[in-house]
Motif scaffolding. Structure first.
Motif, PDB file in Angstrom:
ATOM      1  N   GLY A 243      15.303  48.607  58.391  1.00  0.00           N
ATOM      2  CA  GLY A 243      14.495  47.773  59.268  1.00  0.00           C
ATOM      3  C   GLY A 243      13.592  46.800  58.525  1.00  0.00           C
ATOM      4  N   THR A 244      13.112  45.816  59.258  1.00  0.00           N
ATOM      5  CA  THR A 244      12.228  44.802  58.688  1.00  0.00           C
ATOM      6  C   THR A 244      10.758  45.172  58.852  1.00  0.00           C
ATOM      7  N   ARG A 245      10.480  46.238  59.572  1.00  0.00           N
ATOM      8  CA  ARG A 245       9.101  46.707  59.771  1.00  0.00           C
ATOM      9  C   ARG A 245       9.055  48.204  59.514  1.00  0.00           C
ATOM     10  N   GLN A 246       8.011  48.662  58.830  1.00  0.00           N
ATOM     11  CA  GLN A 246       7.893  50.078  58.479  1.00  0.00           C
ATOM     12  C   GLN A 246       6.720  50.787  59.151  1.00  0.00           C
ATOM     13  N   HIS A 247       5.683  50.084  59.554  1.00  0.00           N
ATOM     14  CA  HIS A 247       4.512  50.758  60.130  1.00  0.00           C
ATOM     15  C   HIS A 247       4.746  51.116  61.595  1.00  0.00           C
ATOM     16  N   GLY A 248       4.222  52.275  61.980  1.00  0.00           N
ATOM     17  CA  GLY A 248       4.315  52.709  63.359  1.00  0.00           C
ATOM     18  C   GLY A 248       3.286  52.003  64.231  1.00  0.00           C
ATOM     19  N   ASP A 249       3.429  52.173  65.546  1.00  0.00           N
ATOM     20  CA  ASP A 249       2.496  51.530  66.474  1.00  0.00           C
ATOM     21  C   ASP A 249       1.078  52.071  66.341  1.00  0.00           C
ATOM     22  N   ASP A 250       0.941  53.289  65.826  1.00  0.00           N
ATOM     23  CA  ASP A 250      -0.373  53.915  65.711  1.00  0.00           C
ATOM     24  C   ASP A 250      -1.008  53.693  64.343  1.00  0.00           C
ATOM     25  N   ALA A 251      -0.405  52.868  63.503  1.00  0.00           N
ATOM     26  CA  ALA A 251      -0.919  52.665  62.146  1.00  0.00           C
ATOM     27  C   ALA A 251      -2.263  51.948  62.164  1.00  0.00           C
ATOM     28  N   THR A 252      -3.136  52.321  61.246  1.00  0.00           N
ATOM     29  CA  THR A 252      -4.411  51.625  61.101  1.00  0.00           C
ATOM     30  C   THR A 252      -4.150  50.216  60.578  1.00  0.00           C
ATOM     31  N   GLU A 253      -5.146  49.358  60.706  1.00  0.00           N
ATOM     32  CA  GLU A 253      -4.981  47.989  60.224  1.00  0.00           C
ATOM     33  C   GLU A 253      -4.709  47.960  58.726  1.00  0.00           C
ATOM     34  N   GLU A 254      -5.372  48.843  57.999  1.00  0.00           N
ATOM     35  CA  GLU A 254      -5.176  48.912  56.548  1.00  0.00           C
ATOM     36  C   GLU A 254      -3.732  49.303  56.209  1.00  0.00           C
ATOM     37  N   GLU A 261       2.944  44.042  53.635  1.00  0.00           N
ATOM     38  CA  GLU A 261       2.998  43.447  52.304  1.00  0.00           C
ATOM     39  C   GLU A 261       4.166  44.033  51.501  1.00  0.00           C
ATOM     40  N   LYS A 262       4.372  45.341  51.634  1.00  0.00           N
ATOM     41  CA  LYS A 262       5.467  45.996  50.920  1.00  0.00           C
ATOM     42  C   LYS A 262       6.814  45.473  51.394  1.00  0.00           C
ATOM     43  N   CYS A 263       6.963  45.323  52.702  1.00  0.00           N
ATOM     44  CA  CYS A 263       8.220  44.812  53.249  1.00  0.00           C
ATOM     45  C   CYS A 263       8.471  43.377  52.786  1.00  0.00           C
ATOM     46  N   ALA A 264       7.397  42.568  52.815  1.00  0.00           N
ATOM     47  CA  ALA A 264       7.533  41.158  52.460  1.00  0.00           C
ATOM     48  C   ALA A 264       7.951  40.960  51.011  1.00  0.00           C
ATOM     49  N   SER A 265       7.585  41.888  50.146  1.00  0.00           N
ATOM     50  CA  SER A 265       7.868  41.751  48.717  1.00  0.00           C
ATOM     51  C   SER A 265       9.159  42.436  48.290  1.00  0.00           C
ATOM     52  N   THR A 266       9.896  43.012  49.238  1.00  0.00           N
ATOM     53  CA  THR A 266      11.132  43.730  48.916  1.00  0.00           C
ATOM     54  C   THR A 266      12.275  43.213  49.772  1.00  0.00           C
ATOM     55  N   THR A 267      13.436  43.831  49.614  1.00  0.00           N
ATOM     56  CA  THR A 267      14.599  43.426  50.400  1.00  0.00           C
ATOM     57  C   THR A 267      14.477  43.826  51.874  1.00  0.00           C
ATOM     58  N   SER A 268      13.441  44.574  52.232  1.00  0.00           N
ATOM     59  CA  SER A 268      13.242  44.924  53.647  1.00  0.00           C
ATOM     60  C   SER A 268      13.098  43.665  54.491  1.00  0.00           C
ATOM     61  N   ALA A 269      12.365  42.675  53.988  1.00  0.00           N
ATOM     62  CA  ALA A 269      12.137  41.452  54.751  1.00  0.00           C
ATOM     63  C   ALA A 269      13.379  40.572  54.786  1.00  0.00           C
ATOM     64  N   SER A 270      14.058  40.455  53.665  1.00  0.00           N
ATOM     65  CA  SER A 270      15.167  39.505  53.576  1.00  0.00           C
ATOM     66  C   SER A 270      16.467  40.005  54.187  1.00  0.00           C
ATOM     67  N   ILE A 271      16.743  41.317  54.042  1.00  0.00           N
ATOM     68  CA  ILE A 271      18.014  41.836  54.577  1.00  0.00           C
ATOM     69  C   ILE A 271      17.835  43.083  55.446  1.00  0.00           C
ATOM     70  N   GLY A 272      16.603  43.521  55.670  1.00  0.00           N
ATOM     71  CA  GLY A 272      16.361  44.635  56.584  1.00  0.00           C
ATOM     72  C   GLY A 272      16.712  46.002  56.046  1.00  0.00           C
ATOM     73  N   VAL A 273      16.829  46.143  54.721  1.00  0.00           N
ATOM     74  CA  VAL A 273      17.163  47.438  54.124  1.00  0.00           C
ATOM     75  C   VAL A 273      16.749  47.419  52.659  1.00  0.00           C
ATOM     76  N   ARG A 274      16.244  48.557  52.182  1.00  0.00           N
ATOM     77  CA  ARG A 274      15.930  48.660  50.756  1.00  0.00           C
ATOM     78  C   ARG A 274      16.241  50.070  50.260  1.00  0.00           C
ATOM     79  N   VAL A 275      16.484  50.183  48.975  1.00  0.00           N
ATOM     80  CA  VAL A 275      16.825  51.460  48.361  1.00  0.00           C
ATOM     81  C   VAL A 275      15.561  52.292  48.183  1.00  0.00           C
ATOM     82  N   CYS A 276      15.597  53.538  48.675  1.00  0.00           N
ATOM     83  CA  CYS A 276      14.471  54.467  48.516  1.00  0.00           C
ATOM     84  C   CYS A 276      14.820  55.627  47.605  1.00  0.00           C
ATOM     85  N   GLY A 277      16.059  55.751  47.226  1.00  0.00           N
ATOM     86  CA  GLY A 277      16.469  56.829  46.342  1.00  0.00           C
ATOM     87  C   GLY A 277      17.981  56.871  46.245  1.00  0.00           C
TER      88      GLY A 277
END
Length: 437
Positions: A243-254, A261-277
């Motif tokens: 996905g292109t978004r990782q935070h839940g609806d209940d996430a704090t602003e921080e 920011e993490k999504c924007a700097s990784t392949t999550s933003a550009s292709i909607g998927v990134r390697v986690c392991g």
């Protein structure tokens, strides 16, 4: 319209006693099960523990637990089978070693979702709470033994010292896992332990957190899940954050800003998927090559493509036999998700697993052209499973106020790009070695 109506699931569950309301009042300490880190954990935050050969467990998060209970039938195929709840105690022995022990909780409830369920998901009362009645498939293990496949049932005793260091003892040797980490000293200390290094890292963190709360809480709740790697001898595993978004609806602003920011700097933003392991068995060395989430965050789109190519390469050849099976399951999952309105799977991961051993190496060759057992295992199946539902939601789920319209486009976008890359690799349009980082 979604084939399985989520609101109906919630309404059926409402008014019935939640499994979290069941306290383990009569703990049977005589049937305690010692827990060990799940040796094939390649990603995640919480420590996955091995309950038995076919079952793992993880600390229970209320939201994730309820999501497993309400999974529509056509999504259960793409998630580990849910097998109940256990109580886990934190124990420190006289020598200063810390252990986790599971204790069955006896109830009158029968366990598991049956294939004949007419509802999208079994109700809370239909699910197994106690470890005593956990479904343990035996036919698969007998088949492995009959075919001569080494099941690697090696006992690993992992203990945490008061100093915080990990000690690993084993009754045998298996395929060692070698982590490519920047810290060479750390890499050497982890080499040869018989665990994916990430599993030990998570286990150490989990025990440290539980130790802090031990004086106030003697029992912790864990959920039991199918061990989806148990059908494989040398499981090659890819953990993908979708996905292109990782935070839940209940996430704090921080947290929201941090995840964006993490999504924007990784392949999550550009292709909607990134390697986690990742772990992939290299036949020429007999070792697993491991990657962790920090490696995945640094990848460009080309680097992501090369990592998938590396995932399919056992060091001797690209595993072309498994690619059609992976592609077929991803296509089916995409079709299912497109039918589910209002669902969002924020911060969830997708596991892709296949058998890493085959008959190409000399040790596995057989005469007269017969296929070896490991080759049959390699071509028999592929597992594609959605996991980690702590931030998932849909209309009517636990009274969530935010309702999203349509299917999860960010997740589907990730699947589309994942399929594109697999097709490109299958067609021979790979990435050259210089893109490896």
């Amino acid at each position: 319209m979604c084939l399985d109506e989520p609101i109906a699931v919630e309404e059926r569950a409402r008014g019935k006693k939640s499994m979290e309301d069941f306290e383990c009042l009569d703990v049977d300490y005589s049937r305690a099960v010692p827990l060990e880190p799940f040796i094939h954990q390649v990603g995640g935050h919480s420590s996955m523990m091995r309950f038995d050969e076919h079952t793992v467990c993880k600390p229970m998060i209320s939201r994730e637990h309820h999501f497993y209970l309400s999974l529509p039938k056509n999504l259960r195929k793409f998630s580990p089978e849910y097998r109940g709840v256990i109580q886990v105690s934190f124990q420190e022995d006289k020598d200063g070693f810390i252990h986790l022990v599971a204790h069955p909780c006896e109830t009158n409830h029968s366990g598991g979702h049956s294939e004949s369920d007419s509802s999208p998901a079994g109700s809370a009362e239909e699910d197994n709470v106690g470890a005593a009645s956990v479904h343990r498939p035996k036919r698969r293990r007998r088949r492995k033994e009959k075919e001569g496949i080494n099941t690697h049932e090696i006992t690993h005793r992992v203990r945490l010292l008061r100093t915080g260091s990990i000690e690993v003892q084993s009754n045998g040797t298996g395929p060692f896992l070698v982590d490519l980490v920047e810290n060479k000293e750390e890499a050497e200390s982890l080499k040869g332990l018989g665990h994916n290094p990430w599993s030990l890292r998570c286990h150490k963190r989990q025990l440290a957190e539980m130790r802090k709360t031990a004086p106030n809480s003697k029992l912790h709740k864990f959920i039991l899940l199918e061990n989806v790697t148990s059908q494989f001898v040398y499981p090659c595993i890819l953990d993908l954050k979708m996905g292109t978004r990782q935070h839940g609806d209940d996430a704090t602003e921080e947290k929201r800003n941090r995840q964006m920011e993490k999504c924007a700097s990784t392949t999550s933003a550009s292709i909607g998927v990134r390697v986690c392991g990742m772990q992939v068995y290299k036949a020429e060395t007999g070792h697993f090559l491991c990657r962790n989430k920090y490696y995945g965050r640094k990848l460009t789109e080309d680097g992501f493509k090369h990592t998938l190519q590396q995932f399919l390469d056992n060091g001797e050849a690209i595993q072309h036999l498994v690619m059609p099976k992976i592609i077929a399951q991803l296509e089916e999952l995409k079709s299912v998700l497109e039918k589910h309105q209002t669902y969002r799977f924020y911060s969830s991961s997708l596991l892709i697993i296949y058998e890493g051993n085959n008959c190409f190496s000399g040790a596995n060759r057989v005469e007269n052209g017969d296929l070896c057992t490991s080759h049959r295992a390699a071509t028999a199946g592929v597992a594609v499973k959605m996991i980690d539902f702590a931030h998932s939601t849909y209309k009517g789920f636990r009274g969530d106020r935010t309702v999203h319209q349509g299917p999860d486009k960010g997740y589907i976008f990730g699947l589309e790009n994942l399929l594109r890359v697999f097709h490109e690799i299958a067609d021979g349009r790979g990435i050259a070695e210089e893109h490896d980082t």
